[in-house]
Design a protein around this motif. Structure first.
Motif, mmCIF file in Angstrom:
data_model
loop_
_atom_site.group_PDB
_atom_site.id
_atom_site.type_symbol
_atom_site.label_atom_id
_atom_site.label_comp_id
_atom_site.label_asym_id
_atom_site.label_seq_id
_atom_site.Cartn_x
_atom_site.Cartn_y
_atom_site.Cartn_z
ATOM 1 N N ASP A 93 -4.763 7.016 -5.281
ATOM 2 C CA ASP A 93 -4.582 8.038 -6.317
ATOM 3 C C ASP A 93 -3.553 7.593 -7.348
ATOM 4 O O ASP A 93 -3.329 8.296 -8.335
ATOM 5 N N PHE A 94 -2.927 6.427 -7.091
ATOM 6 C CA PHE A 94 -1.988 5.806 -8.037
ATOM 7 C C PHE A 94 -0.793 6.705 -8.348
ATOM 8 O O PHE A 94 -0.190 6.598 -9.418
ATOM 9 N N LYS B 246 -8.869 12.842 0.450
ATOM 10 C CA LYS B 246 -7.690 13.672 0.204
ATOM 11 C C LYS B 246 -7.096 13.436 -1.186
ATOM 12 O O LYS B 246 -6.377 14.284 -1.712
ATOM 13 N N SER B 247 -7.393 12.293 -1.764
ATOM 14 C CA SER B 247 -6.878 11.981 -3.094
ATOM 15 C C SER B 247 -7.451 12.940 -4.123
ATOM 16 O O SER B 247 -8.635 13.296 -4.080
ATOM 17 N N ALA B 248 -6.598 13.338 -5.068
ATOM 18 C CA ALA B 248 -7.080 14.204 -6.147
ATOM 19 C C ALA B 248 -8.143 13.511 -6.980
ATOM 20 O O ALA B 248 -8.982 14.175 -7.611
ATOM 21 N N LEU B 249 -8.129 12.189 -6.971
ATOM 22 C CA LEU B 249 -9.117 11.443 -7.750
ATOM 23 C C LEU B 249 -10.515 11.567 -7.154
ATOM 24 O O LEU B 249 -11.507 11.341 -7.854
ATOM 25 N N CYS C 7 0.781 -1.242 0.000
ATOM 26 C CA CYS C 7 0.000 0.000 0.000
ATOM 27 C C CYS C 7 0.813 1.293 0.000
ATOM 28 O O CYS C 7 0.484 2.242 -0.730
ATOM 29 N N PHE C 8 1.865 1.364 0.826
ATOM 30 C CA PHE C 8 2.525 2.649 1.036
ATOM 31 C C PHE C 8 3.508 3.031 -0.068
ATOM 32 O O PHE C 8 4.344 3.907 0.132
ATOM 33 N N TRP C 9 3.367 2.407 -1.245
ATOM 34 C CA TRP C 9 4.041 3.011 -2.400
ATOM 35 C C TRP C 9 3.330 4.314 -2.771
ATOM 36 O O TRP C 9 3.907 5.192 -3.402
ATOM 37 N N MET C 10 2.077 4.428 -2.316
ATOM 38 C CA MET C 10 1.337 5.689 -2.423
ATOM 39 C C MET C 10 1.430 6.446 -1.100
ATOM 40 O O MET C 10 1.779 5.880 -0.064
ATOM 41 N N ARG C 11 1.078 7.723 -1.124
ATOM 42 C CA ARG C 11 1.132 8.548 0.071
ATOM 43 C C ARG C 11 -0.026 8.211 1.019
ATOM 44 O O ARG C 11 -1.125 7.901 0.567
ATOM 45 N N GLU C 12 0.256 8.303 2.325
ATOM 46 C CA GLU C 12 -0.793 8.033 3.301
ATOM 47 C C GLU C 12 -1.952 9.012 3.132
ATOM 48 O O GLU C 12 -1.772 10.138 2.673
ATOM 49 N N TYR C 13 -3.125 8.556 3.478
ATOM 50 C CA TYR C 13 -4.383 9.296 3.381
ATOM 51 C C TYR C 13 -4.861 9.505 1.947
ATOM 52 O O TYR C 13 -5.900 10.123 1.743
#
Length: 760
Positions: free
Chosen positions: A316-317, A352-355, A306-312
């Protein structure tokens, strides 16, 4: 769901109505429709003020008969529905003789006698498989006013029930209440990630309830001689699937609902992950990959959790720039080392994701009845859900994944898909209750089809946690969040064997366990089990699963069993091809291979890997294992020791061996290359011959490593003291008789036939 209070009474507020007899039959050449009043009709007055059930019977395929019971037909049905790619219109034949009407599909026949009280009798090969008797067809209203359709099929004396998905409760389902309802419940409860409304029994048939919503089963647990299934609906549809063997049942069931795709052969190798909440960055990844190479442990796939992406901000890939500042470069460097890359994803979008804003603006997220986006704070704060019933949302989601594939990602771990709300409105108007279970099918299908499009046929691969009926088409599936002890190892195995009996060909699990940290003993035993599974992944939650964290011997065990799996690759790929073409799983419950051996009926701590290797994982600190050996002389592939069955045996093993027994009269092909899962398997292949009886014959196929098909074929036949081999292989090959220290014979390239002394 239980409706009765014991045998005589109903529970408070429950009213049940059951088909009592056949009032009329309408039939054509291929199907029949029965009209069943819920009371016996003595005169015209009895036809008034009382329900009449419509029971349609037909065949979608040879050996399969469908039954659909409807109370009120005017109820809207917005879907979704399970796809039945193998259905063929007009497969059955109807025959009428006076009051008796029969529908036949191959050897399977449904018989109805309109002169008798209600009874549907399913027969095959001159015997009754099961019946639907006086309480077997009907509907129930409960105290809350809910309307349930139910079916009951009889259980015979000694009849055992299996399947219903990846369930971690006792392997034989008799006596259990099972709800087909997706849940993220770990591996230590009655909940399941993969709920499949299909069961089979040891009496030659299976039953698929064709309803994607909640199906509630009472398996000899309400009426002890019945399997009852019910749905909250106005219609209940199910298919009886004839075998007579368990393998034939699975072949017919998967032909109807879809066969597993063939995963790429590179996936057979060892997978290593970052683990979940551990601290990791590119340096950690490099340390893990380098550490495996330094210790001589070949690695095939590296997975970033999971944490290849930013927390929260899941999902958002977008790579976390602090820990992975050059993702494309990192992936390129890993791939230069021969690794494939797996990345974790899920179908949820945090606020929080831009998506989130993009998906809300475009209508790609599941909505509440008031038009707002459905959200909650479990898992991710303000989390929303991608609406895969919207084609534009599907394209939007897979478009984000397409960018990752362009960077060098090879496959995805499609996590979650179980926590799907029912108080929502779907883009296509689907029923929220039905979509709760079915969502995972849309999710995994979308990602799998993207991979098939981008990577090509035979290269698409998931590592999926959730599934429903038909989900076997999108492999591979793994067993979810287990603890890190021997009990969890055993419950994981139960779940995998149950899933295999539910139509799924490929299955994996977290080697070492997910939650907690395994002891060195648990880790080493789980490594043996994991590398003798169809697919093998080291993964944990709060602690790493690199072998050196568990001692020097753990490194040695991991290396030895990884090299062994590479040598077994042609054998495993052949089993994978069989799963793809027949639906028979790679990891097989003993009852699947030995249905006529009563001792095999309840075994859930051992299995067949392919058709010829018996594996009994060791589930104890002291290395003690007790397991059952079927008839014949079996040979331990690792030690050459033999044991003759049928018998139970108790052994003690160090960490470098376990019961890995080769079936009598079998030949195991071993690749010459033990460093890679994919190699020119026919080049220098070793045929390991075990306990070959006089007169025995066996054909061994060496599959292609780059897709379907075969690259060589060997036929072996023993006559007296000679073993004769013919082959179409143009490559050098070897033959070894007995165990690993047996006599090795070498044949140069272009040897079409050879004779060897046997036994040595």
């Amino acid at each position: 769901m239980k409706f009765t209070d014991g045998y005589w009474l109903m529970r408070p507020g429950v009213v049940a109505r059951y088909a009592a007899e056949v009032a009329d039959i309408r039939a054509d050449e291929h199907r029949m429709t029965l009209y069943a009043p819920v009371k016996h009709v003595r005169g015209r007055g009895d036809t008034l003020n009382s329900p009449l059930l419509t029971v349609e019977c037909w065949s979608p395929a040879e050996g399969v008969i469908g039954v659909r019971t409807t109370h009120h037909a005017g109820t809207p049905d917005p879907g979704p529905h399970f796809a039945l790619p193998g259905a063929e219109p007009g497969a059955g034949k109807v025959r009428r003789d006076g009051a008796v009407t029969e529908l036949s599909a191959g050897e399977l026949t449904l018989r109805v006698d309109a002169s008798q009280p209600w009874n549907l009798e399913f027969t095959a090969e001159g015997r009754t498989l099961t019946t639907v008797g006086e309480r077997g067809t009907g509907f129930v209203t409960d105290a809350a006013g809910s309307h349930h359709m139910l079916g009951q099929l009889s259980l015979g004396v000694g009849e055992l029930v299996y399947g219903l998905g990846e369930r971690f409760t006792p392997f034989v389902r008799n006596g259990q209440t099972v709800d087909i309802w997706q849940a993220d419940g770990g591996t230590s409860s009655e909940q399941a990630y993969k709920n499949i409304p299909f069961h089979l029994t040891n009496q030659g048939y299976g039953v698929f309830v064709n309803h994607p919503g909640k199906v509630s089963y009472e398996i000899g647990s309400e009426s002890v001689g019945q399997v009852q299934f019910s749905v909250e609906d106005q219609t209940l549809e199910y298919f009886v699937v004839h075998g007579p063997t368990p393998k034939q049942i699975l072949e017919r069931y998967t032909a109807l609902t879809g066969r597993p795709a063939l995963p790429p052969a590179w996936a057979l190798g060892l997978w290593l992950t970052t683990s979940f909440t551990t601290d990791y960055d590119e340096a950690t990844v490099n340390r893990f990959v380098g550490g495996m190479a330094e210790r001589g442990i070949p690695l095939s796939v590296f997975h970033l959790d999971c944490f290849w992406m930013r927390e929260y901000q899941w999902s958002d890939f977008a790579w976390d720039p602090e820990t992975f500042p050059d993702p494309a470069g990192m992936l390129a460097r890993l791939k230069e080392q021969g690794l494939r890359i797996s990345a974790w994803i899920n179908p949820y979008v945090a606020q929080k994701s831009a998506l989130f804003a993009e998906g809300m603006r475009e209508g790609y997220l599941v909505r509440r009845a008031d038009g707002g986006v459905w959200q909650w704070d479990l898992w991710q704060p303000g989390m929303a859900l991608v609406d895969f019933t919207n084609p534009a949302a599907r394209d939007w989601y897979t478009g984000k994944l397409r960018a990752l594939l362009a960077q060098g990602v090879d496959c995805f771990k499609t996590d979650f898909g179980e926590r799907i709300p029912t108080d929502v409105v779907w883009h296509d108007g689907s029923d929220p209750q039905r979509m709760h279970n079915y969502y995972t099918q849309l999710y995994n299908e979308a990602v799998f089809e993207l991979l098939r499009e981008e990577r090509g046929e035979g290269e698409a691969l998931l590592f999926a946690r959730s599934a429903t009926a038909g989900g076997q088409q999108y492999p591979v599936h793994w067993g979810g969040d287990c603890e890190s002890h021997f009990n969890a190892m055993a419950e994981s195995l139960r779940g995998g064997l149950s899933l295999g009996l539910s139509g799924f060909g490929f299955w994996s699990h977290d080697i070492g366990g997910f939650e907690g940290t395994p002891s060195p003993a648990v880790f080493k035993r789980w490594v043996q089990f994991g590398l003798l599974s169809s697919h093998s992944r080291l993964h944990g939650s709060k602690s790493y699963r690199v072998p050196w964290d568990y001692g020097d011997e753990a490194v040695d065990v991991t290396r030895e069993f990884t090299l062994l799996k590479h040598r077994l690759a042609p054998y495993l790929q052949r089993a994978a091809q069989q799963a793809h073409t027949t639906g028979i799983p790679v990891m097989r419950a003993m009852v699947l291979e030995f249905p006529d051996d009563p001792a095999a009926a309840t075994l859930d701590r051992q299995y067949l890997l392919g058709g010829d290797l018996l594996v009994a994982p060791i589930l104890s600190d002291d290395g003690t294992v007790e397991y059952y050996v079927p008839e014949g002389t079996w040979t331990n592939l690792l030690t050459g020791e033999q044991v003759t069955g049928p018998r139970w045996t108790k052994e003690q093993h160090g960490f470098h061996t376990l019961p890995l027994l080769v079936r009598p009269d079998s030949v195991i092909p071993l690749a010459a290359d033990d460093q890679h899962p994919v190699s020119a398997w026919a080049d220098g292949v070793e045929l390991r011959v075990h306990a070959f009886a006089d007169g025995a014959e066996r054909t061994v196929v060496i599959p292609r490593s780059d897709g379907p098909g075969e690259s060589a074929r060997f036929h072996l036949r023993r006559s007296g003291d000679r073993l004769h081999v013919t082959t179409d292989s143009l490559r050098p090959w070897h033959l070894r008789t007995g165990g690993p220290d047996g006599t090795l014979h070498t044949c140069p390239a272009g040897t079409p036939q050879a004779d060897f002394p046997y036994p040595v």
